[in-house]
Scaffold this active site. Structure first.
Site, PDB file in Angstrom:
ATOM      1  N   HIS A 132       0.880  -1.173   0.000  1.00  0.00           N
ATOM      2  CA  HIS A 132       0.000   0.000   0.000  1.00  0.00           C
ATOM      3  C   HIS A 132       0.924   1.233   0.000  1.00  0.00           C
ATOM      4  CE1 HIS A 132      -2.709   3.010   1.797  1.00  0.00           C
ATOM      5  NE2 HIS A 132      -3.705   2.248   1.386  1.00  0.00           N
TER       6      HIS A 132
ATOM      7  N   ASP B 265       2.949  -4.866   7.471  1.00  0.00           N
ATOM      8  CA  ASP B 265       1.761  -4.016   7.368  1.00  0.00           C
ATOM      9  C   ASP B 265       0.548  -4.922   7.538  1.00  0.00           C
ATOM     10  OD1 ASP B 265      -0.403  -2.531   6.716  1.00  0.00           O
ATOM     11  OD2 ASP B 265       0.358  -1.809   4.786  1.00  0.00           O
TER      12      ASP B 265
ATOM     13  N   GLN C 152      -4.710  -5.005   6.695  1.00  0.00           N
ATOM     14  CA  GLN C 152      -5.810  -5.863   6.222  1.00  0.00           C
ATOM     15  C   GLN C 152      -5.845  -7.198   6.953  1.00  0.00           C
ATOM     16  OE1 GLN C 152      -8.192  -4.783   4.441  1.00  0.00           O
ATOM     17  NE2 GLN C 152      -7.300  -2.946   3.563  1.00  0.00           N
TER      18      GLN C 152
ATOM     19  N   LYS D 288     -10.461  -0.334  10.613  1.00  0.00           N
ATOM     20  CA  LYS D 288     -10.785  -1.418   9.681  1.00  0.00           C
ATOM     21  C   LYS D 288     -11.182  -2.677  10.443  1.00  0.00           C
ATOM     22  CE  LYS D 288      -7.286  -0.069   6.225  1.00  0.00           C
ATOM     23  NZ  LYS D 288      -7.970   0.782   5.271  1.00  0.00           N
TER      24      LYS D 288
ATOM     25  N   CYS E 237      -4.738   2.804  -3.734  1.00  0.00           N
ATOM     26  CA  CYS E 237      -3.487   3.217  -3.082  1.00  0.00           C
ATOM     27  C   CYS E 237      -2.401   2.151  -3.226  1.00  0.00           C
ATOM     28  CB  CYS E 237      -3.699   3.545  -1.602  1.00  0.00           C
ATOM     29  SG  CYS E 237      -4.938   4.789  -1.354  1.00  0.00           S
TER      30      CYS E 237
HETATM   31  N1  7TS Z   1      -1.961  -0.703   4.577  1.00  0.00           N
HETATM   32  C1  7TS Z   1      -2.896  -1.407   3.921  1.00  0.00           C
HETATM   33  C2  7TS Z   1      -2.606  -2.798   3.513  1.00  0.00           C
HETATM   34  C3  7TS Z   1      -4.143  -0.832   3.678  1.00  0.00           C
HETATM   35  O1  7TS Z   1      -5.064  -1.536   3.038  1.00  0.00           O
HETATM   36  C4  7TS Z   1      -4.390   0.489   4.107  1.00  0.00           C
HETATM   37  C5  7TS Z   1      -5.677   1.188   3.808  1.00  0.00           C
HETATM   38  C6  7TS Z   1      -3.380   1.153   4.803  1.00  0.00           C
HETATM   39  C7  7TS Z   1      -2.186   0.539   5.015  1.00  0.00           C
HETATM   40  C8  7TS Z   1      -3.590   2.521   5.352  1.00  0.00           C
HETATM   41  O2  7TS Z   1      -4.486   2.431   6.397  1.00  0.00           O
HETATM   42  P1  7TS Z   1      -5.054   3.720   7.141  1.00  0.00           P
HETATM   43  O3  7TS Z   1      -5.575   3.196   8.431  1.00  0.00           O
HETATM   44  O4  7TS Z   1      -3.939   4.643   7.323  1.00  0.00           O
HETATM   45  O5  7TS Z   1      -6.103   4.260   6.246  1.00  0.00           O
HETATM   46  N2  7TS Z   1      -6.355   0.695   2.692  1.00  0.00           N
HETATM   47  C9  7TS Z   1      -7.426   1.258   2.104  1.00  0.00           C
HETATM   48  C10 7TS Z   1      -8.077   0.656   1.039  1.00  0.00           C
HETATM   49  O6  7TS Z   1      -7.750  -0.419   0.541  1.00  0.00           O
HETATM   50  N3  7TS Z   1      -9.100   1.431   0.664  1.00  0.00           N
HETATM   51  O7  7TS Z   1      -9.116   2.512   1.447  1.00  0.00           O
HETATM   52  C11 7TS Z   1      -8.078   2.422   2.355  1.00  0.00           C
END
Ligand code: 7TS
Length: 416
Positions: free
Chosen positions: A127, A204, A207, A230, A371
């Site tokens: 990501h 990371d 997910q 999430k 992303c």
């Molecule tokens: N890493 C992964 C694997 C992710 O899917 C996401 C967010 C992040 C990091 C960042 O997470 P956040 O808590 O900082 O937002 N992924 C997504 C997505 O797939 N669609 O919207 C956000």
């Protein structure tokens, strides 16, 4: 028998999620954008309301009763999150999201530790939030970045690992489960190989943590980032796990209130863990809400959460694969371990148009580059539609998704 004992009834637990009663365009909401953020159960909303109505005060600062109660609740929240992933509470730093947790590693470890010529090994499926901070450090520090590639189906080419690891590799950063493909990567293998040459590993888990049982001690990862929002928690929550000995050695991330022990005009010493890494007034209610989310997930059991999503994935894969002109990305569910995430494209229909048509049916999916532009480019696409499932999704919603995709296909064929 075991199957039944492990299962839960998604229809029953939907009652815990007020938003799922909404109708969009006259149709019941089918929320299939859980990889972006999940919905929040009453239990989480209640825990936050109770905090604000009964205990609201700043933590670690005052001797009055409310401050004491707020401190206890906030510290207990760290304990709950720590237990959930097999860590100790002083190893859990609350952040705003997974992005901030990943940046924390880049700033508080990478900025101080990395020297010109050092190598950081990532995968092409990261990501952006586990790629862009390292791109910045490459500019700033002259480190070099290497990438583990994927095959045409999006599986990591692990055979490259030995070739890519070198005596200069300081850190390996790896996405546990892909937010585009849903594939669960063999991080255990990557961690073992990295440790053999003395490199640290940043996982990371944004997910993975919401969907499969994760045990950081078993994995032996050095850092793990996750998003609270999430996994049923409030927005504005996420966390970083790091091994205690690393956190003790590391410099702070942000500087200011609560993260110090003493300050003089000559310098400062740092607070004990994990507060050394939580500068300023924290998202206290958010942390308490996140702990309630962990309680909720543990009540279901993470094995059962995964089983439920796995069933939905298999069903969705089978139904969507029948749509003429559809392309489903990644390995089929029987070829590789996967979460309930499916990215797809429909011939002749832009994913944004598809998402708009589905929205008019009350079905929420995401469309875009997710992303993860390098992965999308590697798989030969710019954009894709994506459906992602969670505990409250049902087979009926998957049926509606498949029917909606069929309808969109027909509608756009007529128009073109
Ligand atoms: N890493 C992964 C694997 C992710 O899917 C996401 C967010 C992040 C990091 C960042 O997470 P956040 O808590 O900082 O937002 N992924 C997504 C997505 O797939 N669609 O919207 C956000």
């Amino acid at each position: 028998m075991t199957e039944i004992m492990r299962g839960f009834d998604p229809d029953a637990l939907r009652k815990d999620f007020p938003i799922l009663a909404r109708r969009i365009g006259g149709r019941p909401l089918a929320y299939l954008d859980n990889a972006a953020t999940t919905q929040k159960p009453r239990q989480v909303l209640e825990a936050m309301r109770e905090f604000y109505e009964q205990r609201n005060a700043n933590v670690h600062r005052a001797v009055h009763t409310l401050s004491h109660e707020a401190t206890l609740a906030y510290e207990a929240a760290h304990q709950r999150v720590a237990e959930f992933i097999g860590a100790s509470p002083e190893e859990i730093i609350f952040t705003r999201n997974a992005t901030e947790a990943l940046n924390l590693v880049a700033y508080a470890w990478g900025l101080w530790e990395l020297r010109e010529g050092d190598e950081v090994l990532l995968t092409v499926m990261e990501h952006h939030s586990n790629l862009v901070p390292w791109l910045a450090l490459r500019r700033l520090k002259g480190i070099s970045l290497k990438f583990i590639d994927v095959d045409d189906r999006g599986r990591l080419r692990l055979e490259e690992l030995t070739r890519l690891l070198s005596s200069r590799t300081r850190l390996v950063g790896c996405i546990y489960a892909s937010n585009v493909l849903g594939t669960i990567n063999p991080v255990e293998e990557i961690i073992a190989a990295a440790h053999r040459i003395g490199a640290l590993v940043l996982v990371d888990g944004a997910q993975a943590v919401p969907h499969i049982p994760v045990d950081v001690r078993g994995l032996d990862c050095d850092f793990l980032a996750a998003s609270g929002h999430k996994m049923l928690g409030p927005t504005g929550t996420g966390f970083l796990y790091a091994k205690r000995e690393l956190l003790e050695e590391m410099e702070p991330f942000l500087y200011g209130g609560d993260m110090i022990e003493t300050v003089t005009l000559e310098g400062a010493t740092w607070n004990r863990l994990p507060w050394k890494f939580e500068a300023g007034t924290a998202n206290i209610a958010g942390g308490i809400g996140l702990a309630a989310a962990v309680d909720y997930l543990e009540g279901l059991g993470m094995e059962a959460v995964y089983d439920h999503e796995r069933r939905l994935l298999e069903f969705a894969w089978e139904r969507l694969a029948k749509v003429e002109g559809i392309r489903l990305y990644g390995p089929a569910p029987d070829e590789a371990p996967r979460l309930g995430i499916i990215s797809f494209n429909l011939e002749g229909v832009h994913p944004h148009d598809l998402a708009m048509v589905l929205d008019s049916e009350g079905i929420a999916i995401r469309s875009g580059h997710h992303c993860a532009q390098p992965l999308m480019a590697r798989l030969g696409m710019e954009f894709a539609a994506r459906a992602s499932f969670y505990i409250y999704n049902t087979e009926e919603e998957v049926e509606r998704l498949a029917a909606g995709v069929e309808e969109a296909k027909a509608a756009f064929r007529v128009r073109s």
